[in-house]
Write a protein that holds these residues in place. Structure first.
Motif, PDB file in Angstrom:
ATOM      1  N   ALA A   1     -25.783 -27.685 -14.914  1.00  0.00           N
ATOM      2  CA  ALA A   1     -25.845 -27.638 -14.831  1.00  0.00           C
ATOM      3  C   ALA A   1     -26.388 -28.654 -13.539  1.00  0.00           C
ATOM      4  N   LYS A   2     -26.793 -29.288 -13.145  1.00  0.00           N
ATOM      5  CA  LYS A   2     -26.655 -30.755 -11.734  1.00  0.00           C
ATOM      6  C   LYS A   2     -25.593 -30.171 -10.430  1.00  0.00           C
ATOM      7  N   TRP A   3     -24.639 -30.733 -11.200  1.00  0.00           N
ATOM      8  CA  TRP A   3     -23.345 -30.886  -9.873  1.00  0.00           C
ATOM      9  C   TRP A   3     -22.910 -28.888  -9.485  1.00  0.00           C
ATOM     10  N   ARG A   4     -23.064 -28.102 -10.683  1.00  0.00           N
ATOM     11  CA  ARG A   4     -22.964 -26.472 -10.151  1.00  0.00           C
ATOM     12  C   ARG A   4     -23.955 -26.047  -9.670  1.00  0.00           C
ATOM     13  N   ALA A   5     -25.335 -26.681  -8.892  1.00  0.00           N
ATOM     14  CA  ALA A   5     -26.006 -26.161  -8.388  1.00  0.00           C
ATOM     15  C   ALA A   5     -25.796 -26.929  -6.726  1.00  0.00           C
ATOM     16  N   LEU A   6     -25.223 -28.313  -6.682  1.00  0.00           N
ATOM     17  CA  LEU A   6     -24.849 -28.927  -5.695  1.00  0.00           C
ATOM     18  C   LEU A   6     -24.109 -28.267  -4.955  1.00  0.00           C
ATOM     19  N   ALA A   7     -23.153 -28.291  -5.510  1.00  0.00           N
ATOM     20  CA  ALA A   7     -21.731 -27.771  -5.025  1.00  0.00           C
ATOM     21  C   ALA A   7     -22.396 -26.222  -4.800  1.00  0.00           C
ATOM     22  N   GLY A   8     -22.846 -25.479  -5.057  1.00  0.00           N
ATOM     23  CA  GLY A   8     -23.534 -23.860  -4.597  1.00  0.00           C
ATOM     24  C   GLY A   8     -24.163 -24.478  -3.624  1.00  0.00           C
ATOM     25  N   PHE A   9     -24.925 -25.461  -3.296  1.00  0.00           N
ATOM     26  CA  PHE A   9     -26.109 -25.556  -2.313  1.00  0.00           C
ATOM     27  C   PHE A   9     -24.945 -25.714  -1.047  1.00  0.00           C
ATOM     28  N   ALA A  10     -24.175 -26.710  -1.450  1.00  0.00           N
ATOM     29  CA  ALA A  10     -22.918 -27.067  -0.090  1.00  0.00           C
ATOM     30  C   ALA A  10     -21.682 -25.806   0.182  1.00  0.00           C
ATOM     31  N   VAL A  11     -21.799 -25.431  -0.711  1.00  0.00           N
ATOM     32  CA  VAL A  11     -21.304 -23.968  -0.241  1.00  0.00           C
ATOM     33  C   VAL A  11     -21.959 -23.285   0.609  1.00  0.00           C
ATOM     34  N   ALA A  12     -23.490 -22.659  -0.088  1.00  0.00           N
ATOM     35  CA  ALA A  12     -24.218 -22.238   0.880  1.00  0.00           C
ATOM     36  C   ALA A  12     -24.679 -22.945   2.307  1.00  0.00           C
ATOM     37  N   LEU A  13     -23.928 -24.120   2.261  1.00  0.00           N
ATOM     38  CA  LEU A  13     -24.544 -24.880   3.741  1.00  0.00           C
ATOM     39  C   LEU A  13     -23.489 -24.825   4.337  1.00  0.00           C
ATOM     40  N   ALA A  14     -22.413 -25.220   4.105  1.00  0.00           N
ATOM     41  CA  ALA A  14     -21.537 -24.270   4.644  1.00  0.00           C
ATOM     42  C   ALA A  14     -20.818 -22.744   5.796  1.00  0.00           C
ATOM     43  N   ALA A  15     -21.211 -21.746   4.199  1.00  0.00           N
ATOM     44  CA  ALA A  15     -21.877 -20.708   4.869  1.00  0.00           C
ATOM     45  C   ALA A  15     -22.590 -20.829   6.130  1.00  0.00           C
ATOM     46  N   TYR A  16     -23.804 -21.314   6.027  1.00  0.00           N
ATOM     47  CA  TYR A  16     -24.569 -21.070   7.129  1.00  0.00           C
ATOM     48  C   TYR A  16     -23.945 -21.637   7.714  1.00  0.00           C
ATOM     49  N   PHE A  17     -23.404 -22.525   8.782  1.00  0.00           N
ATOM     50  CA  PHE A  17     -23.127 -23.359   9.483  1.00  0.00           C
ATOM     51  C   PHE A  17     -21.597 -22.824  10.205  1.00  0.00           C
ATOM     52  N   GLY A  18     -21.266 -21.739   9.396  1.00  0.00           N
ATOM     53  CA  GLY A  18     -19.577 -20.630   9.905  1.00  0.00           C
ATOM     54  C   GLY A  18     -20.774 -19.621  10.494  1.00  0.00           C
ATOM     55  N   ALA A  19     -21.330 -19.044   9.443  1.00  0.00           N
ATOM     56  CA  ALA A  19     -22.115 -18.030   9.917  1.00  0.00           C
ATOM     57  C   ALA A  19     -23.002 -18.256  11.426  1.00  0.00           C
ATOM     58  N   GLY A  20     -23.417 -19.149  12.002  1.00  0.00           N
ATOM     59  CA  GLY A  20     -24.180 -19.455  13.078  1.00  0.00           C
ATOM     60  C   GLY A  20     -22.721 -19.818  13.806  1.00  0.00           C
ATOM     61  N   TYR A  21     -21.904 -20.288  13.482  1.00  0.00           N
ATOM     62  CA  TYR A  21     -20.750 -20.669  14.801  1.00  0.00           C
ATOM     63  C   TYR A  21     -19.653 -19.094  14.721  1.00  0.00           C
ATOM     64  N   ALA A  22     -20.253 -18.424  13.780  1.00  0.00           N
ATOM     65  CA  ALA A  22     -19.000 -17.649  14.308  1.00  0.00           C
ATOM     66  C   ALA A  22     -20.015 -16.516  14.749  1.00  0.00           C
ATOM     67  N   GLY A  23     -21.378 -16.484  14.654  1.00  0.00           N
ATOM     68  CA  GLY A  23     -21.825 -15.617  15.887  1.00  0.00           C
ATOM     69  C   GLY A  23     -22.001 -15.888  17.157  1.00  0.00           C
ATOM     70  N   SER A  24     -22.311 -17.321  17.058  1.00  0.00           N
ATOM     71  CA  SER A  24     -21.470 -17.700  18.660  1.00  0.00           C
ATOM     72  C   SER A  24     -19.958 -17.260  19.063  1.00  0.00           C
ATOM     73  N   LEU A  25     -19.155 -17.666  18.965  1.00  0.00           N
ATOM     74  CA  LEU A  25     -18.256 -17.549  18.618  1.00  0.00           C
ATOM     75  C   LEU A  25     -18.071 -15.823  19.243  1.00  0.00           C
ATOM     76  N   LEU A  26     -18.560 -15.020  18.584  1.00  0.00           N
ATOM     77  CA  LEU A  26     -18.233 -13.728  18.871  1.00  0.00           C
ATOM     78  C   LEU A  26     -19.228 -13.366  20.295  1.00  0.00           C
ATOM     79  N   ALA A  27     -20.465 -14.146  20.892  1.00  0.00           N
ATOM     80  CA  ALA A  27     -21.088 -13.845  21.664  1.00  0.00           C
ATOM     81  C   ALA A  27     -20.656 -15.041  22.937  1.00  0.00           C
ATOM     82  N   PHE A  28     -19.432 -15.410  22.609  1.00  0.00           N
ATOM     83  CA  PHE A  28     -19.441 -16.095  23.699  1.00  0.00           C
ATOM     84  C   PHE A  28     -17.906 -15.405  23.708  1.00  0.00           C
TER      85      PHE A  28
END
Length: 125
Positions: free
Chosen positions: A94-121
């Protein structure tokens, strides 16, 4: 509410806050200096606390006692210490599956911040 539901809720809250923080960051671009710094540190502390809460719930669910250095690491540098925590608490398959989930969550985190700034701008500037 089960621990899985609480962990999911925490992730959803982190994503919504990150989206909002991205927008607020754009709005504070011309604000006096102290307000930018207060906002930056407030958002960092809030998100770090929510990530720590997720790790706390997950560790309790797995009956894993975290070392103090791991607790401090998750609060101070989550991008490094959350994967360390995941590797320590998952079985071999389960280690690789957990790390892949973390990578997806990290990408979503940065994407959410970018989307919020883009929308506000786009709509508020």
């Amino acid at each position: 509410m089960t621990s899985a539901q609480r962990k999911g809720l925490l992730i959803a809250i982190i994503m919504v806050l990150t989206f909002l923080f991205g927008g607020v960051d754009v709005l504070l671009e011309g604000a006096p200096r102290p307000w930018n710094e207060v906002f930056l540190w407030t958002s960092i502390v809030l998100v770090s606390g929510l990530i720590f809460a997720w790790v706390h719930i997950d560790a309790r669910e797995r009956q894993y006692r975290r070392a103090k250095w791991l607790n401090v690491g998750v609060l101070a540098l989550a991008i490094v210490f959350v994967p360390v925590y995941l590797v320590l608490t998952r079985h071999a398959g389960a280690k690789w599956r957990a790390l892949a989930g973390f990578a997806v969550a990290l990408a979503a985190y940065f994407g959410a911040g970018y989307a919020g700034s883009l929308l506000a701008f786009e709509y508020l500037s």
